[in-house]
Design an enzyme around this catalytic site. Structure first.
Site, PDB file in Angstrom:
ATOM      1  N   ARG A 122       0.837  -1.204   0.000  1.00 10.63           N
ATOM      2  CA  ARG A 122       0.000   0.000   0.000  1.00 10.63           C
ATOM      3  C   ARG A 122       0.864   1.243   0.000  1.00 10.63           C
ATOM      4  O   ARG A 122       1.842   1.318   0.726  1.00 10.63           O
ATOM      5  CB  ARG A 122      -0.919   0.001   1.228  1.00 10.63           C
ATOM      6  CG  ARG A 122      -1.869  -1.179   1.208  1.00 10.63           C
ATOM      7  CD  ARG A 122      -2.843  -1.145   2.357  1.00 10.63           C
ATOM      8  NE  ARG A 122      -3.643  -2.366   2.351  1.00 10.63           N
ATOM      9  CZ  ARG A 122      -4.555  -2.673   3.260  1.00 10.63           C
ATOM     10  NH1 ARG A 122      -4.806  -1.831   4.242  1.00 10.63           N
ATOM     11  NH2 ARG A 122      -5.240  -3.797   3.183  1.00 10.63           N
ATOM     12  N   ARG A 181       2.444   0.779  10.275  1.00 13.23           N
ATOM     13  CA  ARG A 181       1.996   1.204   8.952  1.00 13.23           C
ATOM     14  C   ARG A 181       3.165   1.146   7.964  1.00 13.23           C
ATOM     15  O   ARG A 181       3.960   2.068   7.868  1.00 13.23           O
ATOM     16  CB  ARG A 181       1.426   2.628   9.042  1.00 13.23           C
ATOM     17  CG  ARG A 181       0.565   3.046   7.868  1.00 13.23           C
ATOM     18  CD  ARG A 181      -0.088   4.397   8.112  1.00 13.23           C
ATOM     19  NE  ARG A 181      -1.028   4.369   9.230  1.00 13.23           N
ATOM     20  CZ  ARG A 181      -2.283   3.929   9.155  1.00 13.23           C
ATOM     21  NH1 ARG A 181      -2.751   3.529   7.994  1.00 13.23           N
ATOM     22  NH2 ARG A 181      -3.062   3.915  10.208  1.00 13.23           N
ATOM     23  N   GLU A 237      -6.342  -1.397  15.583  1.00 21.26           N
ATOM     24  CA  GLU A 237      -6.935  -2.331  14.628  1.00 21.26           C
ATOM     25  C   GLU A 237      -5.918  -3.401  14.210  1.00 21.26           C
ATOM     26  O   GLU A 237      -4.784  -3.095  13.856  1.00 21.26           O
ATOM     27  CB  GLU A 237      -7.401  -1.562  13.385  1.00 21.26           C
ATOM     28  CG  GLU A 237      -7.947  -2.490  12.318  1.00 21.26           C
ATOM     29  CD  GLU A 237      -8.227  -1.748  11.001  1.00 21.26           C
ATOM     30  OE1 GLU A 237      -8.330  -0.504  11.027  1.00 21.26           O
ATOM     31  OE2 GLU A 237      -8.313  -2.433   9.968  1.00 21.26           O
ATOM     32  N   SER A 270     -10.059  -6.678  10.255  1.00 22.38           N
ATOM     33  CA  SER A 270     -11.258  -5.979   9.826  1.00 22.38           C
ATOM     34  C   SER A 270     -12.056  -6.939   8.964  1.00 22.38           C
ATOM     35  O   SER A 270     -11.542  -7.443   7.981  1.00 22.38           O
ATOM     36  CB  SER A 270     -10.841  -4.741   9.032  1.00 22.38           C
ATOM     37  OG  SER A 270     -11.970  -4.004   8.660  1.00 22.38           O
ATOM     38  N   ARG A 307       1.276  -6.463  12.693  1.00 26.00           N
ATOM     39  CA  ARG A 307       0.618  -5.913  13.879  1.00 26.00           C
ATOM     40  C   ARG A 307       0.477  -6.977  14.980  1.00 26.00           C
ATOM     41  O   ARG A 307       0.474  -6.645  16.170  1.00 26.00           O
ATOM     42  CB  ARG A 307      -0.750  -5.326  13.509  1.00 26.00           C
ATOM     43  CG  ARG A 307      -0.585  -4.056  12.686  1.00 26.00           C
ATOM     44  CD  ARG A 307      -1.873  -3.295  12.469  1.00 26.00           C
ATOM     45  NE  ARG A 307      -1.623  -2.127  11.634  1.00 26.00           N
ATOM     46  CZ  ARG A 307      -2.535  -1.202  11.328  1.00 26.00           C
ATOM     47  NH1 ARG A 307      -3.762  -1.316  11.782  1.00 26.00           N
ATOM     48  NH2 ARG A 307      -2.209  -0.172  10.571  1.00 26.00           N
TER      49      ARG A 307
END
Length: 414
Positions: free
Chosen positions: A261, A276, A348, A351, A388
């Site tokens: 990403r 991130r 988070e 999801s 994560r």
RNA sequence: AGACAGGUGGCCGAGUGGUCGAAGGCGCACGCCUGGAACGCGUGUGUAGGGAAACCUACCGAGAGUUCGAAUCUCUUCCUGUCUGCCA
């Protein structure tokens, strides 16, 4: 893509529902108008084309019988220029409708809570008590560097910022987690699938990343190929343009991929550590179901991810996303947030979304139900982002001296 | 990457300018036949959009073109196969 027939039939309801996802009503009005315009242009074109087909048949007969075709030809030529005109109008309307409709997000489920941002998300439940520390817990980057697990500088050297390198136990833990998660999902009926990391435009349109979010994707120069931002993209699109047998559903898949990403809108956020990154590892769950099955499968997927966190002894909470925080393709989403004692907050880590028929309509994924073709429902969810998860393990399992005691379920994987 | 050969319905396969959404076969569904089945016979069997319906439109890998008319001719492109080259 939303259902244009539904829009036509019940404009107010669709408009209202989409406003909860912050979609401007004028946009929906425009969508409806373009849809009408297309129908008008189409029927004009089809009427003219029908006449042309009929006269062309006549023309052939005249030729055969040796009759004079000059007059018929004049009529045909005139009608032909009409057709060209109508066809241009139709294409214009089509292009306009596409441009609009492909950029309209999914309609949220009726029971999705109202809200503007993640602050309005609703906590459903908490699982496991956060551990009490008799020292001040450190943040993961400190622990990662101290233990020699992660090298943030050398990742930047060989690539650029937001890339990192795992070393030694860090690299092994990564691999162990991937294997553990895949096995865990397999035991719950998900078939392991290994998919391409590069996909084409059509595929990204199918799941809704394109055309709207091209800025977030890494594109291969000189090719119409993109690095996948999540395994959801290739996994869901495996069945694009297919008509499945209802009895073969639900299809439950799990797959591990790297995800890429650009994080275009995230400048300055989470710059430190591995929360991130431009590239991260993720094990994904994807389901293709009948319309009746999707709700139950959604619950199953949420439970699967929560149980996985439970098995890793990681305290977490389940958050139902409000309308404003829902992603483009999702009708409903539950986020799993893991407790990070170093950061002293929940973050988070997974999801899970039900997109209902939104992606299926774009990707044309259908199934036969008693001779009738129905749009399938598609669901996706992270069975935990690996990076994560490592962050969560480091912070939750740290000792006073900075060493880390790994959760025991991983013993056989290390 | 280069050369050649191909891409037609669920599958096989015919079709080189007109009445072709497409012969024939296989498969599948229903009916007849049978004690039951096989065989045989008959009927049906793609997708999408529009319409109350009759019916109309589009689709023979995709896109553009020629033509009154294209599965059929031309161009571009993608994919598959075979051979050559390269490569984990």
């Amino acid at each position: 893509m939303i259902d244009l027939k539904l829009l036509q039939k019940d404009f107010d309801a669709v408009s209202m529902a989409l406003s909860r996802k912050k979609v401007d009503a004028t946009l929906i009005e425009a969508l409806k108008e373009k849809n009408e315009a297309l129908k008008t242009a189409k029927s004009s074109y089809e009427r003219a084309q029908a006449a042309q087909n009929e006269m062309s048949k006549q023309f052939g007969l005249y030729k055969k019988e040796g009759k004079d075709t000059a007059q018929l030809k004049t009529t045909l030529d005139a009608n032909k220029s009409q057709i060209t005109l109508f066809l241009d109008q139709q294409r214009e309307a089509e292009a306009a409708l596409d441009a609009l409709s492909m950029n309209i997000p999914n309609i949220p489920d009726a029971d999705v809570p109202e809200g503007q941002s993640d602050e309005d998300n609703v906590e459903l439940r908490r699982v496991l008590e956060p551990r009490h520390f008799d020292f001040t817990p450190k943040e993961h980057w400190e622990l990662a560097e101290q233990n020699g697990w992660i090298d943030f500088e050398r990742g930047v050297k060989v690539a650029k910022s937001r890339f990192s390198v795992s070393y030694d136990m860090g690299a092994r833990l990564e691999r162990a987690l991937i294997n553990f998660m895949l096995d865990f999902n397999r035991a719950r009926g998900f078939t392991e699938v290994s998919v391409p990391s590069l996909v084409n435009r059509r595929t990204l349109e199918g799941t809704g990343q394109l055309p709207k979010f091209e800025d977030d994707l890494f594109k291969i120069e000189g090719e119409e190929l993109f690095l996948i931002p999540t395994a959801e993209v290739p996994l869901t699109n495996l069945y694009q343009d297919e008509i499945l047998e209802a009895e073969s559903l639900p299809l439950l898949m799990t797959g591990y991929t790297s995800c890429f990403r650009k994080e275009a809108g995230s400048a300055g956020r989470d710059t430190r550590g591995m929360i991130r990154q431009h590239q991260f590892h993720k094990v994904e769950l994807v389901a293709i179901t009948t319309q009746e099955q999707s709700e139950a499968v959604f619950v199953q997927m949420v439970q699967c991810a929560s149980d996985l966190l439970g098995a890793l002894e990681l305290p977490h909470r389940l958050m139902q996303l409000c309308g404003g925080d829902l992603g483009f393709s999702a009708a409903r989403t539950i986020d799993l947030e893991v407790w990070l004692p170093g950061q002293n907050c929940y973050r988070e880590i997974s999801s899970i979304s039900n997109t209902r028929d939104f992606q299926a309509r774009r990707a044309r994924i259908r199934y036969k139900d008693g001779g009738k073709n129905m749009l399938a429902h598609t669901l996706n969810g992270s069975s935990l982002a690996v990076g994560r998860t490592m962050v969560a393990i480091m912070e939750n399992f740290q000792n006073g001296d900075g060493s880390i005691t790994l959760p025991s379920v991983l013993n056989s994987y290390l």
